[in-house]
Write a protein that holds these residues in place. Structure first.
Motif, PDB file in Angstrom:
ATOM      1  N   PHE A   1       0.881  -1.124   0.000  1.00 41.97           N
ATOM      2  CA  PHE A   1      -0.074   0.071   0.099  1.00 41.97           C
ATOM      3  C   PHE A   1       0.863   1.228   0.059  1.00 41.97           C
ATOM      4  O   PHE A   1       0.735   2.132  -0.828  1.00 41.97           O
ATOM      5  N   SER A   2       1.821   1.385   0.998  1.00 39.36           N
ATOM      6  CA  SER A   2       2.689   2.715   0.884  1.00 39.36           C
ATOM      7  C   SER A   2       3.187   2.632  -0.279  1.00 39.36           C
ATOM      8  O   SER A   2       3.762   3.785  -0.890  1.00 39.36           O
ATOM      9  N   PHE A   3       3.970   1.519  -0.810  1.00 35.10           N
ATOM     10  CA  PHE A   3       4.776   1.531  -1.983  1.00 35.10           C
ATOM     11  C   PHE A   3       3.923   2.217  -3.047  1.00 35.10           C
ATOM     12  O   PHE A   3       4.329   2.913  -3.933  1.00 35.10           O
ATOM     13  N   PHE A   4       2.675   1.657  -3.131  1.00 37.04           N
ATOM     14  CA  PHE A   4       2.055   2.287  -4.471  1.00 37.04           C
ATOM     15  C   PHE A   4       1.348   3.572  -4.211  1.00 37.04           C
ATOM     16  O   PHE A   4       1.426   4.337  -5.108  1.00 37.04           O
ATOM     17  N   ALA A   5       1.271   3.994  -3.051  1.00 35.76           N
ATOM     18  CA  ALA A   5       1.101   5.591  -2.873  1.00 35.76           C
ATOM     19  C   ALA A   5       2.073   6.213  -3.239  1.00 35.76           C
ATOM     20  O   ALA A   5       1.765   7.165  -3.934  1.00 35.76           O
ATOM     21  N   ALA A   6       3.375   5.928  -2.835  1.00 38.40           N
ATOM     22  CA  ALA A   6       4.536   6.538  -3.268  1.00 38.40           C
ATOM     23  C   ALA A   6       4.648   6.517  -4.674  1.00 38.40           C
ATOM     24  O   ALA A   6       4.858   7.389  -5.455  1.00 38.40           O
ATOM     25  N   PHE A   7       4.321   5.336  -5.532  1.00 44.18           N
ATOM     26  CA  PHE A   7       4.680   5.200  -6.574  1.00 44.18           C
ATOM     27  C   PHE A   7       3.794   6.165  -7.378  1.00 44.18           C
ATOM     28  O   PHE A   7       3.920   6.654  -8.580  1.00 44.18           O
ATOM     29  N   TYR A   8       2.357   6.104  -7.072  1.00 40.99           N
ATOM     30  CA  TYR A   8       1.598   7.034  -7.876  1.00 40.99           C
ATOM     31  C   TYR A   8       1.865   8.539  -7.629  1.00 40.99           C
ATOM     32  O   TYR A   8       1.532   9.282  -8.415  1.00 40.99           O
ATOM     33  N   TYR A   9       2.369   8.762  -6.226  1.00 39.49           N
ATOM     34  CA  TYR A   9       2.580  10.119  -6.075  1.00 39.49           C
ATOM     35  C   TYR A   9       3.832  10.722  -6.811  1.00 39.49           C
ATOM     36  O   TYR A   9       3.931  11.816  -7.358  1.00 39.49           O
ATOM     37  N   TRP A  10       4.904   9.909  -6.856  1.00 36.41           N
ATOM     38  CA  TRP A  10       6.077  10.416  -7.417  1.00 36.41           C
ATOM     39  C   TRP A  10       6.586   9.759  -8.809  1.00 36.41           C
ATOM     40  O   TRP A  10       7.547  10.414  -9.259  1.00 36.41           O
TER      41      TRP A  10
END
Lengths: 563, 228
Positions: free
Chosen positions: A403-412
Motif C-alpha cells: 500500500f505505501s509503495f503504491f501510494a509513493a509510486f502513484y505520487y512520485w
C-alpha cells in the motif's frame, strides 16, 4: 537470466553503471517489481496447492512436500529481502533523499552504483538457486539450524549455501546504501534546511538506515557461522559439538525484528508526505512524529525474543520481552493517530496516491492491534506458529510494502518519469487490491484461532483441519490471493502506458511544498539548476493570510511578511 | 472468536482462552474506534469548493495532546494486558506443579518417540515403555514431560491442551499439563522440520486411570525384568 530490465528493453545499455541516484533508484525499483512478480507467483502456487488439496497447480504442476517447503521459504525470502528492502529503502531512499534535501546526488555516487550491482549479483544467485540439484532452500525464510544445515532432512543440496551467499551479498549492498543515506542526509542538505525542516520521509529513511546498520552485524555473523556449519562442517549450532541452535535464533531476530521497522518506517514516511498534500494541511505534530520514530527505533532493539517465547529460551525472559513488545504500540499509535489527526478539518481529495495512503492506514491498524495478541507471551503459546501469525505479519508488512509503495509510486511517478499515471486505472488497481487483500488474510485469523499450524503442505492430513469451515477459509484465502494478483494487471498496464502516453506532469502536479517539486520532471543530472535555499518546514499548507494554500520550502518570504 | 477455538481439554486452557478473549475485546474496541474516526474524517472533510483546510500544525504540547492523550490511554491498556498475561505465562510455563506421571517426548524427523518410566518411576532404565506417536495420559492427573529433539527443531503442539513448546536438540525442556477431557487429540509438529514435516503427527489419548494402566501394561517390554 534474471535480467530485471527485461520489460524495459533499450534502457539496459543506457542505464548500466550509472552513478546518478535517480537511475540507481529505478534499477532498484524495477528489480524489486520483477522480484515482486516472482514472489507473487510463488504465493499463487502456495494458495492454489492448499485450496485444491494437492491437485497440480495450473502452470506449475504438482507440489511435493519438499517443494512446498521450498516455495514457502523462497516466497518469504524474496518478499522481505528482494522486494520490501530494494523498493522501500533502496528505490525510494535513493530517489527521494537527494531530491528532498536539495542535493545534486548521493554523498558517494560510486559506492551507490556498487551497492546496486552487488544487489543485482545477489538477485542472480538467489534465482539460480531455484535450478540447482535439490532445489532452492527449504528450511523457512528464517533458515533455522539444525534444519538449514541438515540436507538429509530438508532435501536440498546447494540451495541453502546459495541462499546464505545471496543474503550476505545483499546485506553488504544495503550496508553501502545505508552509509550513503546517512551521510547524504546529514551533510548535503540545502542551505537553510535544518534537521527539523527535513521532510518526514527523509527522517524515516535516515532512522531505518541507522536501525539497519546497528542490527545487521549480528545477522551477518550468524549467517557466516551457519555457512561454515553447512559448508566446512563446523559445529557452531550443533549441540553434539558444544554449539547451540537457539543462538542462531537470537542473532537472526536481533536483526529480524528491527528489520520490520526498517521496512515499516519508509512506508510510514510515504504516508506522512502524501496526507498533507491531499488534505492541504500541515502534518499534525511534526516533532512528535520524529520523536516517536526515534523511540520506535530504540525499542525495536529490545523486543526480538518475542519470536522465541516457546523456542526454549529461559521462561523468565518471556515477560520482560512481552512488556517491551506491547510497549512499542505506544510510539506507533502516536504516529498513526497523528496521521489521522492530519485529516481533521482538512480538504481531502481522493486521487490515487491518497487512496493508497488511506488504505494503508485502514489495513495497518489491524496488523498493529493483532501484534498485541502475539506480544503477550501467554497468548502466544497458543497462537505461535499458527495462521494467526501469518495473517498478522501480512497485515503489518503488506501495508508498507504494497500500500505505501503504491501510494509513493502513484505520487512520485510524475517526478520520476515526467508523465502522470492514469487515474481510472489507478482506481481499478486500488479497490480490487484492497478487497482481495482482506479476503486473503482475514480468513487466516480464523484459521489461526482454530489452531491451524502454518507451513504444512497438506492440511487435509489432519482430521481437525478437514472441518468444513476451515476448508472454506483456505478456499476464500486462495480466491483472495489470485484476485489480488490479477488486480495488479492495471498497475503494470498503467506503468508502461503512462510512460509514453501519460499527460505531461510539469514540475509540481500536486502543488506540494517539498524540494523535489521545484525541479523539472524528470529532474536532470544534478537535479537542481542552482542550490535551492530553504526558508521553512515542508508542511506549510493552508497557512492563514496567504491566498495560495501551499507554501513551497524554497519560496523566499516577502519583505515585511512575518513568516 | 472463542467459538473458533478447538474445545478446551486442559486445566490451563480456560486461562489462556480468557486471556485471548480479553485481548481481542480490548484491541478490537480500539481498532473499531480508530477505523471509525479515520473513515469518519475522510467522509466529513472531503474537498468542497470554497472551503479551506484548517491550519493545525500542532507545534505546542497542548495541541499535541489530542494525540498524546489517547496514546497515554493505550499505555494504560498495555499495562493491563501485561498484568493479565504475566500470571498466565507463569502458571503455564514457569511453575512446575507436583506431578503424578512422568513422560519423555522426543521429536525425531518425523515422528514423536514417547518414553514412560515403567514400574520403577525412573526414565532410562530397562523397564521403560516406549511407543511411537502414541501418547496416553490419565484424566485429571498432572503430567510432567521432558521434551527433547534428536535431530532438528520440532515443536510439540496439542491445540486442545493449548500446549506448545519447541523441542531443541541438546536440551531437555520440562513442562506440564493436566488433561481435563477424555478423548483423542492430534499431537502436531508446529516447527518446520524437513521434507515430511506435515506428516509428523501423533495421537494423544486421554483416558481413565484404569484404562491408562491397562494400556501401559500392554506396552511393557516383553521380557520386563523388575530391574532397578
Amino acid at each position: 537470466m534474471a535480467n530485471a530490465h527485461a520489460h524495459e528493453p533499450g534502457l539496459l545499455r543506457r542505464y548500466v553503471f550509472s552513478t546518478d541516484h535517480k537511475t540507481i533508484a529505478k534499477q532498484y525499483l524495477f528489480t524489486g517489481i520483477f522480484m515482486g512478480i516472482v514472489g507473487g507467483l510463488l504465493a499463487y502456487v502456495i494458495r492454489v496447492h492448499l485450496a485444491t488439496n494437492g491437485q497440480p497447480v495450473p502452470g506449475f504442476g504438482a507440489v511435493g512436500p519438499q517443494q512446498y517447503n521450498s516455495v514457502v521459504t523462497m516466497h518469504g525470502t524474496i518478499m522481505i529481502f528482494w522486494v520490501a528492502m530494494p523498493i522501500l529503502l533502496a528505490a525510494l531512499g535513493n530517489f527521494l533523499i537527494p531530491l528532498m534535501i536539495g542535493a545534486r546526488d548521493m554523498a558517494f555516487p560510486r559506492l551507490n552504483m556498487l551497492s546496486y550491482w552487488i544487489f543485482f549479483l545477489s538477485t542472480v544467485i538467489l534465482l539460480v538457486s531455484f535450478f540447482v540439484p535439490g532445489g532452492a532452500a527449504a528450511g523457512g525464510w528464517t533458515s533455522y539450524p539444525p534444519l538449514a544445515v541438515s540436507p538429509q532432512y530438508s532435501g536440498e543440496t546447494w540451495g541453502v549455501a546459495l541462499w546464505l551467499l545471496a543474503v550476505a551479498l545483499e546485506f553488504a549492498a544495503f550496508l553501502m546504501g545505508g552509509i550513503n543515506f546517512i551521510t547524504t542526509a546529514i551533510n548535503l542538505r540545502a542551505p537553510g534546511m535544518r534537521l527539523f525542516d527535513m521532510p518526514l520521509m527523509v527522517w524515516m529513511q535516515l532512522s531505518a538506515s541507522v536501525i539497519f546498520l546497528f542490527s545487521v552485524g549480528p545477522l551477518i555473523a550468524g549467517a557466516i557461522l551457519l555457512l561454515l556449519d553447512r559448508v566446512v562442517g563446523t559445529g557452531f549450532y550443533d549441540p553434539a559439538r558444544g554449539g547451540d541452535p537457539v543462538l542462531f535464533q537470537h542473532l537472526f531476530w536481533f536483526f529480524g525484528h528491527p528489520e520490520v521497522y526498517v521496512i515499516l518506517l519508509p512506508g510510514l514516511g510515504a504516508i506522512a508526505e502524501i496526507l498533507p498534500v491531499f488534505a492541504r494541511k500541515p502534518i499534525f505534530g511534526y516533532r512528535m512524529i520524529v520523536y516517536a520514530t526515534l523511540i520506535t527505533g530504540v525499542l525495536s532493539f529490545l523486543v526480538w525474543a518475542h519470536h522465541q517465547f516457546v523456542a526454549g529460551i529461559d521462561p523468565r525472559l518471556a515477560t520482560p520481552f512481552s512488556v517491551t513488545t506491547i510497549l512499542i504500540s505506544v510510539p506507533i499509535a502516536v504516529m498513526l493517530f497523528a496521521f489521522i489527526a492530519t485529516l481533521y478539518q482538512g480538504s481531502i481529495s481522493l486521487e490515487t496516491p491518497m487512496l493508497w495512503a488511506l488504505g494503508m492506514l485502514v489495513v495497518f491498524l489491524l496488523g498493529g492491534v493483532t501484534g498485541i495478541h502475539l506480544g503477550s507471551a501467554a497468548s502466544d503459546i497458543y497462537l505461535h506458529d499458527t495462521y494467526f501469525v501469518v495473517a498478522h505479519f501480512h497485515y503489518t508488512l503488506i501495508p508498507p510494502v504494497v500500500f505505501s509503495f503504491f501510494a509513493a509510486f502513484y505520487y512520485w511517478y510524475p517526478k520520476m518519469f515526467g508523465r502522470r499515471l492514469n487515474e481510472v486505472l489507478g482506481h481499478l488497481h486500488f479497490w480490487p487490491t484492497l478487497v482481495f487483500f482482506n479476503l486473503t488474510f482475514l480468513p487466516m485469523f480464523v484459521l489461526g484461532f482454530a489452531g491451524h499450524h502454518r507451513r504444512i503442505a497438506n492440511p487435509q492430513f489432519f482430521e481437525a483441519l478437514r472441518d468444513p469451515t476451515l476448508v472454506r477459509m483456505q478456499w476464500l484465502a486462495t480466491v483472495g490471493a489470485v484476485g489480488m494478483l490479477v488486480a495488479q494487471i492495471p498497475f503494470l498496464v498503467n506503468l508502461v502506458w503512462s510512460a509514453w502516453r501519460g499527460a505531461p506532469a510539469g514540475e509540481n502536479p500536486w502543488r506540494a511544498n517539498t524540494l523535489e517539486w521545484t525541479t523539472p520532471s524528470p529532474p536532470p543530472h544534478g537535479n537542481f539548476a542552482g542550490p535551492p535555499v530553504v526558508y521553512r518546514g515542508p508542511y506549510e499548507y493552508s497557512v492563514p493570510g496567504r491566498s495560495e494554500d501551499w507554501w513551497p520550502q524554497t519560496l523566499a518570504p516577502e519583505r515585511g511578511a512575518g513568516a | 472468536m472463542s467459538s473458533w477455538l478447538p474445545e478446551a481439554a486442559s486445566s490451563y486452557a480456560g486461562d489462556l482462552d480468557r486471556l485471548l478473549t480479553l485481548i481481542t475485546i480490548i484491541v478490537g474496541v480500539w481498532f473499531l474506534l480508530a477505523e471509525a474516526v479515520l473513515i469518519g474524517f475522510v467522509v466529513r472533510y472531503r474537498r468542497r469548493p470554497g472551503r479551506r483546510a484548517a491550519y493545525l500544525p500542532a507545534t505546542s504540547l497542548r495541541s499535541m495532546s489530542f494525540v498524546l492523550a489517547p496514546c497515554a490511554l493505550i499505555l494504560g491498556f498495555d499495562l493491563v494486558i501485561d498484568a493479565l498475561s504475566a500470571p498466565v505465562w507463569e502458571k503455564v510455563k514457569l511453575e512446575l506443579p507436583p506431578h503424578d506421571e512422568l513422560v519423555r517426548i522426543q521429536g525425531e524427523a518425523w515422528q514423536w518417540r514417547i518414553t514412560y518410566p515403567g514400574a520403577d518411576g525412573r526414565l532410562d532404565t530397562a523397564d521403560d515403555v516406549q511407543t511411537l506417536n502414541e501418547l496416553h495420559v490419565p484424566l485429571e492427573k498432572t503430567i510432567l514431560f521432558e521434551l527433547t529433539a534428536r535431530d532438528v527443531l520440532h515443536s510439540l503442539w496439542i491445540p486442545e491442551l493449548r500446549l506448545k513448546q519447541d523441542a531443541v536438540p541438546g536440551r531437555s525442556i520440562r513442562g506440564w499439563f493436566r488433561a481435563t477431557r477424555e478423548g483423542e487429540y492430534a499431537v502436531v509438529c508446529a516447527e518446520i522440520c524437513g521434507i515430511a514435516h506435515t506428516f509428523m503427527a501423533g495421537k494423544l489419548r486421554v483416558e481413565s486411570e484404569a484404562e491408562y494402566r491397562q494400556w501401559l501394561q500392554s506396552r511393557a517390554p516383553a521380557s520386563a525384568p523388575a530391574q532397578g
